[in-house]
Write a protein that holds these residues in place. Structure first.
Motif, PDB file in Angstrom:
ATOM      1  N   LEU A  66       7.392   1.514 -10.376  1.00  0.00           N
ATOM      2  CA  LEU A  66       6.759   2.073 -11.275  1.00  0.00           C
ATOM      3  C   LEU A  66       5.364   2.936 -10.866  1.00  0.00           C
ATOM      4  O   LEU A  66       4.675   3.512 -11.036  1.00  0.00           O
ATOM      5  N   ALA A  67       4.740   1.983 -10.049  1.00  0.00           N
ATOM      6  CA  ALA A  67       3.946   2.663  -9.030  1.00  0.00           C
ATOM      7  C   ALA A  67       3.417   4.102  -8.434  1.00  0.00           C
ATOM      8  O   ALA A  67       2.817   4.750  -8.197  1.00  0.00           O
ATOM      9  N   GLN A  68       5.229   3.731  -7.646  1.00  0.00           N
ATOM     10  CA  GLN A  68       5.131   4.960  -6.994  1.00  0.00           C
ATOM     11  C   GLN A  68       5.075   6.129  -8.115  1.00  0.00           C
ATOM     12  O   GLN A  68       4.388   7.264  -8.183  1.00  0.00           O
ATOM     13  N   SER A  69       5.800   5.536  -8.572  1.00  0.00           N
ATOM     14  CA  SER A  69       5.814   7.009  -9.538  1.00  0.00           C
ATOM     15  C   SER A  69       5.084   7.639 -10.326  1.00  0.00           C
ATOM     16  O   SER A  69       4.923   8.903 -10.546  1.00  0.00           O
ATOM     17  N   ALA A  70       4.227   6.187 -10.652  1.00  0.00           N
ATOM     18  CA  ALA A  70       3.188   6.236 -11.758  1.00  0.00           C
ATOM     19  C   ALA A  70       1.812   7.375 -11.068  1.00  0.00           C
ATOM     20  O   ALA A  70       0.669   7.739 -11.280  1.00  0.00           O
ATOM     21  N   PHE A  71       2.010   6.313  -9.992  1.00  0.00           N
ATOM     22  CA  PHE A  71       0.857   6.720  -9.084  1.00  0.00           C
ATOM     23  C   PHE A  71       0.737   7.699  -7.406  1.00  0.00           C
ATOM     24  O   PHE A  71       0.025   7.677  -6.913  1.00  0.00           O
ATOM     25  N   GLY A  72       1.728   7.630  -7.064  1.00  0.00           N
ATOM     26  CA  GLY A  72       2.199   8.038  -5.656  1.00  0.00           C
ATOM     27  C   GLY A  72       1.953   9.416  -5.430  1.00  0.00           C
ATOM     28  O   GLY A  72       2.160   9.644  -4.030  1.00  0.00           O
ATOM     29  N   ASP A  73       1.964  10.491  -6.341  1.00  0.00           N
ATOM     30  CA  ASP A  73       1.157  11.997  -6.288  1.00  0.00           C
ATOM     31  C   ASP A  73       0.214  12.128  -5.801  1.00  0.00           C
ATOM     32  O   ASP A  73      -0.841  12.459  -6.303  1.00  0.00           O
ATOM     33  N   LEU A  74      -0.775  11.020  -6.593  1.00  0.00           N
ATOM     34  CA  LEU A  74      -1.878  10.837  -6.412  1.00  0.00           C
ATOM     35  C   LEU A  74      -3.335  11.538  -4.904  1.00  0.00           C
ATOM     36  O   LEU A  74      -2.898  10.634  -3.595  1.00  0.00           O
ATOM     37  N   PRO A  75      -3.976  12.090  -4.796  1.00  0.00           N
ATOM     38  CA  PRO A  75      -3.811  12.962  -3.541  1.00  0.00           C
ATOM     39  C   PRO A  75      -4.811  12.167  -3.325  1.00  0.00           C
ATOM     40  O   PRO A  75      -6.236  11.206  -3.839  1.00  0.00           O
ATOM     41  N   ALA A  76      -4.590  11.876  -1.751  1.00  0.00           N
ATOM     42  CA  ALA A  76      -5.131  10.878  -0.805  1.00  0.00           C
ATOM     43  C   ALA A  76      -7.050  11.630  -0.319  1.00  0.00           C
ATOM     44  O   ALA A  76      -6.811  11.358   0.710  1.00  0.00           O
TER      45      ALA A  76
ATOM     46  N   THR B  57       0.921  -1.267   0.253  1.00  0.00           N
ATOM     47  CA  THR B  57      -0.542   0.016   0.041  1.00  0.00           C
ATOM     48  C   THR B  57       1.118   1.446   0.541  1.00  0.00           C
ATOM     49  O   THR B  57       1.716   1.776   0.809  1.00  0.00           O
ATOM     50  N   LEU B  58       0.165   2.224  -0.954  1.00  0.00           N
ATOM     51  CA  LEU B  58       1.712   4.038  -1.137  1.00  0.00           C
ATOM     52  C   LEU B  58       0.381   3.984   0.034  1.00  0.00           C
ATOM     53  O   LEU B  58      -0.081   3.674   0.454  1.00  0.00           O
ATOM     54  N   LYS B  59       1.420   5.459   0.592  1.00  0.00           N
ATOM     55  CA  LYS B  59       1.106   6.431   1.552  1.00  0.00           C
ATOM     56  C   LYS B  59      -0.382   6.818   0.835  1.00  0.00           C
ATOM     57  O   LYS B  59      -0.937   7.676   1.861  1.00  0.00           O
ATOM     58  N   ASN B  60      -0.985   6.830  -0.125  1.00  0.00           N
ATOM     59  CA  ASN B  60      -1.351   7.358  -0.662  1.00  0.00           C
ATOM     60  C   ASN B  60      -2.634   6.423  -0.764  1.00  0.00           C
ATOM     61  O   ASN B  60      -4.548   7.007  -0.340  1.00  0.00           O
ATOM     62  N   GLY B  61      -2.825   5.045  -0.058  1.00  0.00           N
ATOM     63  CA  GLY B  61      -3.697   4.705  -0.611  1.00  0.00           C
ATOM     64  C   GLY B  61      -3.883   3.913  -1.599  1.00  0.00           C
ATOM     65  O   GLY B  61      -4.416   2.728  -1.545  1.00  0.00           O
ATOM     66  N   VAL B  62      -3.045   3.823  -2.358  1.00  0.00           N
ATOM     67  CA  VAL B  62      -3.185   3.026  -3.534  1.00  0.00           C
ATOM     68  C   VAL B  62      -2.422   1.627  -3.004  1.00  0.00           C
ATOM     69  O   VAL B  62      -1.511   1.515  -2.747  1.00  0.00           O
ATOM     70  N   ARG B  63      -3.135   0.785  -3.909  1.00  0.00           N
ATOM     71  CA  ARG B  63      -2.448  -1.092  -3.491  1.00  0.00           C
ATOM     72  C   ARG B  63      -1.978  -1.965  -4.875  1.00  0.00           C
ATOM     73  O   ARG B  63      -1.970  -0.971  -6.031  1.00  0.00           O
TER      74      ARG B  63
END
Length: 424
Positions: free
Chosen positions: A202-212, A8-14
């Motif tokens: 790749l997931a962190q780079s592409a989606f890690g900054d998506l607002p939570a 799970t990334l910090k913003n909740g994306v799994r």
């Protein structure tokens, strides 16, 4: 054996990574755990329309560029909208994960949503709605959905209506995209020739900054209302769909439902196939299925038969349900379990199906299940479980039926109900 991992990334994306040693291809799917079941009537069909629109341009690529950049590397790209989720999928050769992630991230996060493209795509979707209405074996399921779940969003067609789709604007779709594809219910699932460290990076780079930020709220589970729909059409066959309320994926009776559906009409050795087709010659197409969502579900039967045989076929279907509720033979139970486990393990050998299954488990349960644990769930089903589930399905004396065909077929739904419930 390499087991899949869930992060799970910090913003909740799994993120699910599931390597399959020996493969030269991979599957990457990004699944948003929201779909048509989250729509209000005014936005009916918008999730499906949005899925179409993101392919018209995203991240600086044109519609043609999106497809060509994937296919130039030997891959393929697709998407699908359901009631509970929307999936964006790429199949690629080994080494293609970076490009696949970049393109899907653009679709999910940076679609152009051009007004001219939207006007044209509304026409395309209107034709898709018309095509579904003209296809009886599609349209009858839309009728059944309404009969089972009523006015709940799950009771409406995924495609929506021409009027509701026509009401969408670029700005309104952009707002719906933010609610639909929010980080709290987004899963990135990679399977096949993949490396865990690479996929996570790749997931962190592409989606890690998506607002939570939270997206569209989860609607209350749909109650099974039960209803009858019958329409006259000049068709060579009558089309019947018959359904009883059952169990959802999170229900303790989930595996019992899968076994029940397998025994009733899951294959050539099933009761409906043997009785209605082989013994009586009433139908060419007849099967039973478990239609499950997270918290709701139904036991469905589909039949395509001559209109003159529709009522008798419906009666046979009800009789076979009642007989199965009373008793399942030991050999029959064992055979159904073996079939279910075979289907399960065969799906695990297909990268895309495996990636989608992993994403579904992460969304529904917040964890991944080893295949052996799922197989144990199937093996644990007893004859008593089948009877108890059957009585549970029959207890409310409610059924959903949809019949499409000549006038002589239209009584089939009532015959199904009467055979099931009038003797109780």
């Amino acid at each position: 054996m390499t087991l899949p991992t869930l992060h799970t990334l910090k913003n909740g994306v799994r993120v699910v990574c599931d390597p399959m040693p020996g493969l030269e291809t991979l599957a990457l799917t990004v699944v948003a755990g929201r779909g048509a079941g989250y729509e209000d009537p005014a936005r009916s069909g918008w999730s499906h329309l949005l899925e179409h629109m993101v392919f018209k341009g995203a991240g600086g690529r044109s519609a043609r560029d999106i497809v060509e950049v994937i296919e130039a590397e030997g891959g393929s790209i697709n998407a699908a909208t359901g009631y509970e989720r929307t999936s964006f999928q790429v199949r690629a050769l080994k080494g293609g994960a970076g490009l696949a992630m970049a393109v899907i991230a653009d679709l999910v996060r940076r679609p152009t949503l051009d007004a001219g493209d939207l006007a044209r795509e509304k026409q395309v979707v209107a034709q898709e709605i018309a095509e579904a209405a003209d296809a009886p074996d599609d349209y009858v399921f839309d009728l059944l959905q309404k009969g089972a779940w009523g006015d709940h969003p799950v009771g409406r067609p995924i495609l929506g209506t021409v009027d509701s789709v026509e009401a969408a604007t670029p700005q309104a779709l952009a707002e719906w995209r933010a609610a639909l594809y929010a980080a709290d219910r987004l899963v990135i699932s990679a399977t096949g020739a993949v490396d865990e460290a690479e996929i996570l990076a790749l997931a962190q780079s592409a989606f890690g900054d998506l607002p939570a930020t939270p997206g569209a709220p989860i609607p209350d589970p749909a109650p099974f209302v039960g209803g009858a729909f019958a329409e006259t059409r000049k068709l060579e066959q009558a089309h019947l769909v018959l359904m009883l309320p059952a169990a959802g994926s999170r229900d303790d009776d989930y595996f019992a439902l899968r076994v029940f559906a397998e025994a009733l009409g899951g294959g050539m050795s099933s009761r409906l196939f043997q009785e209605a087709r082989e013994k009586r010659g009433l139908a060419y197409n007849i099967d039973a299925y478990a239609d499950t969502y997270a918290d709701i579900g139904g036991l469905g039967i589909y039949v395509g038969c001559a209109a003159k045989d529709a009522a008798e076929t419906a009666r046979v279907c009800a009789e076979q349900v009642l007989a199965l509720v009373e008793r399942i033979e030991p050999a029959e139970l064992a055979r159904c379990k073996a079939q279910l486990k075979a289907h399960m393990f065969m799906a695990r050998e297909q990268p895309l199906a495996r990636a989608e299954q992993n994403a579904g488990q992460a969304l529904t349960f917040g964890k991944l299940f080893p295949p052996a644990e799922l197989a144990a769930g199937v093996d644990a089903v007893t004859a008593e479980d089948i009877t108890r589930l059957g009585r549970r399905m029959l207890d409310p004396a409610r059924a959903a039926t949809a019949v499409l065909g000549a006038k002589t077929a239209l009584s089939a739904g009532e015959i199904f109900r009467r055979t099931l419930f009038d003797g109780r």
